[in-house]
Design a protein around this motif. Structure first.
Motif, PDB file in Angstrom:
ATOM      1  N   GLU A 123     -28.996-114.172  62.719  1.00 42.59           N
ATOM      2  CA  GLU A 123     -28.340-115.462  62.938  1.00 42.59           C
ATOM      3  C   GLU A 123     -27.240-115.387  63.986  1.00 42.59           C
ATOM      4  N   GLN A 155     -25.237-110.830  60.008  1.00 45.71           N
ATOM      5  CA  GLN A 155     -24.741-112.157  59.644  1.00 45.71           C
ATOM      6  C   GLN A 155     -23.237-112.082  59.370  1.00 45.71           C
ATOM      7  N   GLU A 165     -36.515-119.352  54.334  1.00 42.97           N
ATOM      8  CA  GLU A 165     -35.412-119.937  53.581  1.00 42.97           C
ATOM      9  C   GLU A 165     -34.416-118.863  53.125  1.00 42.97           C
ATOM     10  N   ASN A 166     -33.279-119.299  52.600  1.00 39.47           N
ATOM     11  CA  ASN A 166     -32.270-118.365  52.101  1.00 39.47           C
ATOM     12  C   ASN A 166     -32.880-117.454  51.036  1.00 39.47           C
ATOM     13  N   GLY A 167     -32.575-116.172  51.159  1.00 43.74           N
ATOM     14  CA  GLY A 167     -33.058-115.229  50.158  1.00 43.74           C
ATOM     15  C   GLY A 167     -34.508-114.825  50.342  1.00 43.74           C
ATOM     16  N   SER A 168     -35.123-115.173  51.472  1.00 39.61           N
ATOM     17  CA  SER A 168     -36.537-114.843  51.649  1.00 39.61           C
ATOM     18  C   SER A 168     -36.734-113.391  52.089  1.00 39.61           C
ATOM     19  N   GLY A 169     -35.659-112.704  52.475  1.00 43.15           N
ATOM     20  CA  GLY A 169     -35.765-111.275  52.777  1.00 43.15           C
ATOM     21  C   GLY A 169     -35.562-110.911  54.239  1.00 43.15           C
ATOM     22  N   LYS A 170     -35.058-111.835  55.027  1.00 40.43           N
ATOM     23  CA  LYS A 170     -34.917-111.589  56.468  1.00 40.43           C
ATOM     24  C   LYS A 170     -33.908-110.479  56.747  1.00 40.43           C
ATOM     25  N   THR A 171     -32.708-110.602  56.152  1.00 38.75           N
ATOM     26  CA  THR A 171     -31.678-109.585  56.380  1.00 38.75           C
ATOM     27  C   THR A 171     -32.128-108.235  55.836  1.00 38.75           C
ATOM     28  N   THR A 172     -32.837-108.270  54.716  1.00 40.72           N
ATOM     29  CA  THR A 172     -33.321-107.025  54.126  1.00 40.72           C
ATOM     30  C   THR A 172     -34.251-106.300  55.097  1.00 40.72           C
ATOM     31  N   TYR A 211     -33.848-103.617  45.891  1.00 39.07           N
ATOM     32  CA  TYR A 211     -32.469-103.116  45.932  1.00 39.07           C
ATOM     33  C   TYR A 211     -32.189-102.299  44.688  1.00 39.07           C
ATOM     34  N   HIS A 224     -32.017-119.849  61.598  1.00 37.40           N
ATOM     35  CA  HIS A 224     -32.403-121.052  60.863  1.00 37.40           C
ATOM     36  C   HIS A 224     -32.571-122.224  61.819  1.00 37.40           C
ATOM     37  N   ALA A 275     -37.288-107.436  46.966  1.00 39.63           N
ATOM     38  CA  ALA A 275     -36.799-108.341  48.005  1.00 39.63           C
ATOM     39  C   ALA A 275     -37.858-108.477  49.099  1.00 39.63           C
ATOM     40  N   GLU A 288     -23.836-100.296  46.422  1.00 38.48           N
ATOM     41  CA  GLU A 288     -24.380-101.297  45.502  1.00 38.48           C
ATOM     42  C   GLU A 288     -24.034-100.926  44.070  1.00 38.48           C
TER      43      GLU A 288
HETATM   44  N1  LIG Z   1     -27.261-105.836  48.273  1.00 36.62           N
HETATM   45  C1  LIG Z   1     -28.151-106.472  47.522  1.00 36.62           C
HETATM   46  N2  LIG Z   1     -28.426-106.043  46.263  1.00 36.62           N
HETATM   47  C2  LIG Z   1     -29.341-106.664  45.507  1.00 36.62           C
HETATM   48  N3  LIG Z   1     -30.054-107.702  45.903  1.00 36.62           N
HETATM   49  C3  LIG Z   1     -29.845-108.170  47.137  1.00 36.62           C
HETATM   50  C4  LIG Z   1     -28.885-107.580  48.003  1.00 36.62           C
HETATM   51  N4  LIG Z   1     -28.883-108.261  49.169  1.00 36.62           N
HETATM   52  C5  LIG Z   1     -29.804-109.220  49.032  1.00 36.62           C
HETATM   53  N5  LIG Z   1     -30.385-109.169  47.825  1.00 36.62           N
HETATM   54  C6  LIG Z   1     -31.473-110.030  47.332  1.00 36.62           C
HETATM   55  O1  LIG Z   1     -32.616-109.797  48.135  1.00 36.62           O
HETATM   56  C7  LIG Z   1     -33.276-110.998  48.443  1.00 36.62           C
HETATM   57  C8  LIG Z   1     -33.402-111.151  49.953  1.00 36.62           C
HETATM   58  O2  LIG Z   1     -32.109-111.251  50.511  1.00 36.62           O
HETATM   59  P1  LIG Z   1     -31.850-111.328  52.079  1.00 36.62           P
HETATM   60  O3  LIG Z   1     -30.402-111.126  52.296  1.00 36.62           O
HETATM   61  O4  LIG Z   1     -32.769-110.401  52.766  1.00 36.62           O
HETATM   62  O5  LIG Z   1     -32.247-112.828  52.377  1.00 36.62           O
HETATM   63  P2  LIG Z   1     -32.190-113.641  53.762  1.00 36.62           P
HETATM   64  O6  LIG Z   1     -33.575-114.057  54.056  1.00 36.62           O
HETATM   65  O7  LIG Z   1     -31.472-112.853  54.778  1.00 36.62           O
HETATM   66  O8  LIG Z   1     -31.349-114.917  53.326  1.00 36.62           O
HETATM   67  P3  LIG Z   1     -30.286-115.790  54.168  1.00 36.62           P
HETATM   68  O9  LIG Z   1     -31.063-116.769  54.966  1.00 36.62           O
HETATM   69  O10 LIG Z   1     -29.510-116.464  53.117  1.00 36.62           O
HETATM   70  O11 LIG Z   1     -29.480-114.868  54.991  1.00 36.62           O
HETATM   71  C9  LIG Z   1     -32.446-112.103  47.792  1.00 36.62           C
HETATM   72  O12 LIG Z   1     -33.108-112.458  46.590  1.00 36.62           O
HETATM   73  C10 LIG Z   1     -31.126-111.484  47.482  1.00 36.62           C
HETATM   74  O13 LIG Z   1     -30.592-111.989  46.301  1.00 36.62           O
END
Ligand SMILES: Nc1ncnc2c1ncn2[C@@H]1O[C@H](COP(=O)(O)OP(=O)(O)OP(=O)(O)O)[C@@H](O)[C@H]1O
Ligand SMILES: [Mg+2]
Length: 627
Positions: A534, A448, A401-408, A375, A565, A382, A137
């Motif tokens: 996903e 993803q 929704e997108n960016g809600s933190g699922k992947t995190t 992050y 989704h 996040a 990062e």
């Molecule tokens: N590597 C990163 N560095 C900094 N911020 C990040 C990073 N990856 C994601 N984020 C931020 O963390 C938040 C959560 O992101 P995340 O990828 O967990 O969302 P998500 O729920 O998986 O979204 P999506 O449905 O689009 O996949 C978002 O605001 C995103 O901008």
């Protein structure tokens, strides 16, 4: 010094190095030699031997010149040329020996250079693949990685080359000095003094070079990125579709133009310095030759002696400069080697972190308790205190929704990042105490943005568990469970077909087919916990339906967290968590959440309305696109 530099760390190193030169030189030499010795000792020995032979041949040439001149002078008075033949042949032989050793050592150095490069690459790549994900990062990490790849990698060998040159020219200098001393002792110290100006300026040149490289690294990386955009396979279609080539050329050109401008300034400064040094040395050399003329006029040198002395002075001045040049090469590499050393140390520090106790074989209950995560470099969290529970064998869904933190959350569960606060508990054991690699052993993730390896189908699936030899039957079973078997069997070489046109005989797969291959890889890993981010995004409705109706049997009792989704697939989960802006806002089964009539119900109705637009009554399901 004009410091507008992005890499304060490296510069601090540079500043530190201006002190303690001699101990530093010996340290550099020892470290580099150790490395080269470890990579190719017989080559190194052969090269040193060649340098010594070449030095002896050079000193021999001075004596040969003197003999030739003597013989010519004798023959001029006695009319007999026979005496010249021997010395001339000796001179020719010695010259030939010099030429042969030079060309031979050129080839050997090439071999040794590659041998050392291999060792260095292995070390650098071990760090690049071993450090924590958070380093990826940071721009600073990329800058250093780039510098290490483009310049530091070759430096240990450059030091060795400098050292070989040093050994060779030192030996030659000693030989020539003896020769010159025997002809005229006065000339020797003068020639040696001639090397000093070059020594003084070369130290400053090294620092200029390093500072320039550090300053330019970000721009070089940007340039590299624009090259990648214009040559990358995945980028090629979008570059054409959007007509980006002209714009990309311009950006590339502008970046290169700025770099060339800076390079011109840098080269000017370096040239001025080097010119000053060379001029100083040339002045001393001129003075030396004047002294020689004076000695001849005085009658203290005969003609043959004078001729040999001129040759010796010329050769020795060259060799002395080479000695100092070798010293400079070593110093110049020194700053880059520090850079490299710090990069490699990163690997050591990170590897030590792979400690702790082994993660258990599995769990009855996995609890995410109040987990918060930010992050690196980001100022919003996040995840803001998330609670999630997974019981062994359950299929749990995560929506939002997108960016809600699922992947995190998936990354934290997989042990790729550690929570800033809160805990992830495997029964009663905190996952933070597990050895990271043992935790990852127990978890398999399909991201993803999973990687499409340009390898065969078998390898794409088999690398799900690389520590064991590939089991073709299990690969096939995993492919079947993921619905990839038919697509792979249809390829010209079946499972052994490379999955990219980049390589001969390769074939491309569709997005959905790739997704199934990635899924098969995760099934093959055979871990108690499966995270699917996903997994159905690219699947057609029939495939998606098939996947989820067979998911439980494909999982063989493993626990699964899947992120989706598509509410039609989420429906079948044992429990559903709804994430919103980093927080769990709802949880429960599909029916419970619908009854609650909150965010989930709203999103669900939105999606099913899109599918059955205009049709009241039965909503959702695995229907195809709206009519
Ligand atoms: N590597 C990163 N560095 C900094 N911020 C990040 C990073 N990856 C994601 N984020 C931020 O963390 C938040 C959560 O992101 P995340 O990828 O967990 O969302 P998500 O729920 O998986 O979204 P999506 O449905 O689009 O996949 C978002 O605001 C995103 O901008
Ligand atoms: Mg995501």
């Amino acid at each position: 010094m004009d410091v507008d530099v992005v890499d304060p760390l490296a510069l601090r190193v540079a500043a530190r190095n201006e002190r303690k030169s001699v101990s530093r030189l010996s340290h550099l030499v020892r470290a580099s030699l150790g490395l080269v010795w470890a990579s190719g000792r017989s080559l190194l020995i052969a090269l040193v031997a060649l340098q010594l032979v070449s030095a002896a041949a050079l000193a021999g040439q001075v004596f040969a010149v003197q003999l030739v001149l003597d013989a010519i002078l004798v023959s001029a008075t006695s009319q007999a040329v026979g005496g010249v033949v021997g010395p001339v042949i000796a001179l020719a032989l010695l010259t030939a020996v010099s030429a042969i050793t030079t060309s031979l050592s050129g080839q050997l150095q090439r071999l040794l250079g590659e041998t050392v490069a291999r060792t260095m690459w292995e070390r650098v790549l071990a760090v690049a693949t071993g450090v924590g994900l958070r380093h990826f990062e940071s721009a600073e990490f990329y800058n250093r990685l780039n510098r290490v790849q483009t310049s530091a990698l070759t430096r240990p060998y450059a030091v060795t080359q400098g050292l070989l040159a040093l050994v060779g020219s030192l030996a030659a200098s000693v030989g020539l000095a003896v020769a010159l001393f025997s002809i005229s002792p006065i000339l020797l110290p003068l020639v040696l003094v001639g090397g000093i100006p070059v020594l003084l300026t070369s130290r400053r040149e090294s620092r200029l070079e390093f500072d320039f490289t550090v300053r330019q690294t970000p721009a070089m990386r940007l340039r590299g990125y624009f090259i990648h955009l214009q040559t990358g396979r995945d980028e090629a279609k979008e570059v054409r579709a959007f007509g980006l080539s002209g714009w990309l050329h311009e950006r590339f050109d502008a970046i290169y133009g700025t770099y060339l401008g800076d390079l011109r300034g840098h080269v000017r400064r370096r040239a001025a310095l080097s010119l000053t040094g060379q001029l100083g040395s040339a002045l001393v050399l001129g003075a030396t030759l004047l002294v020689l003329v004076w000695l001849i006029a005085q009658g203290s040198l005969d003609i043959a002696g004078a001729g040999a002395a001129i040759v010796a002075v010329r050769m020795l001045a060259g060799q002395v400069q080479q000695v100092f040049g070798g010293v400079q090469a070593i110093f110049e590499s020194g700053l880059f080697l520090d850079d490299l050393g710090e990069f490699l140390a990163l690997g050591g520090a990170e590897r030590e972190q792979d400690s702790g106790r082994d993660a258990p074989e599995g769990f009855d209950l996995l609890r995410v308790e109040g987990v918060g995560f930010r992050y690196p470099g980001s100022d919003v969290e996040a995840l803001k205190g998330v609670d999630v529970e997974l019981r062994s064998g359950e299929v749990v869904a995560l929506v939002g929704e997108n960016g809600s933190g699922k992947t995190t959350l998936a990354k934290l569960l997989a042990g790729l990042y550690t929570p800033d606060r809160g805990r992830i508990l495997w029964d009663d054991a905190d996952a933070a105490g597990f050895r990271p690699s043992s935790l990852r052993e127990r978890i398999t993730v399909v991201f993803q943005d999973f990687v499409r390896y340009a390898l065969s189908g078998t390898e794409n699936i088999g690398i799900g568990r690389v520590d064991e030899p590939v089991d073709a039957a299990r690969v096939r079973a995993a492919a079947r469970a993921a619905g990839a078997e038919r697509a792979l069997d249809a390829l010209p070489d079946g499972f052994d077909t490379p999955l990219s046109r980049m390589f001969a005989g390769g074939r491309d797969l569709s997005g959905g087919q790739w997704q199934r291959v990635a899924l098969a890889r995760s099934f093959y890993r055979d871990a108690p916990m499966v995270i699917l981010d996903e997994p159905s995004a690219s699947l057609d409705p029939r495939a998606e339906h098939e996947l989820f109706s067979t998911l439980r049997s494909a999982l063989h009792g493993r626990t699964a967290l899947f992120i989706s989704h598509r509410f039609s697939t989420v429906r079948g989960a044992d429990r559903i968590y709804v994430l919103h802006e980093g927080e769990v806002v709802e949880q429960g089964s599909h029916d419970e959440l619908m009854a609650r009539d909150g965010r989930y119900a709203e999103l669900y109705r939105l999606q099913s309305a899109a599918y059955v637009s205009g049709e009241p009554g039965e909503a959702g399901g695995e229907g195809s696109a709206p009519s």
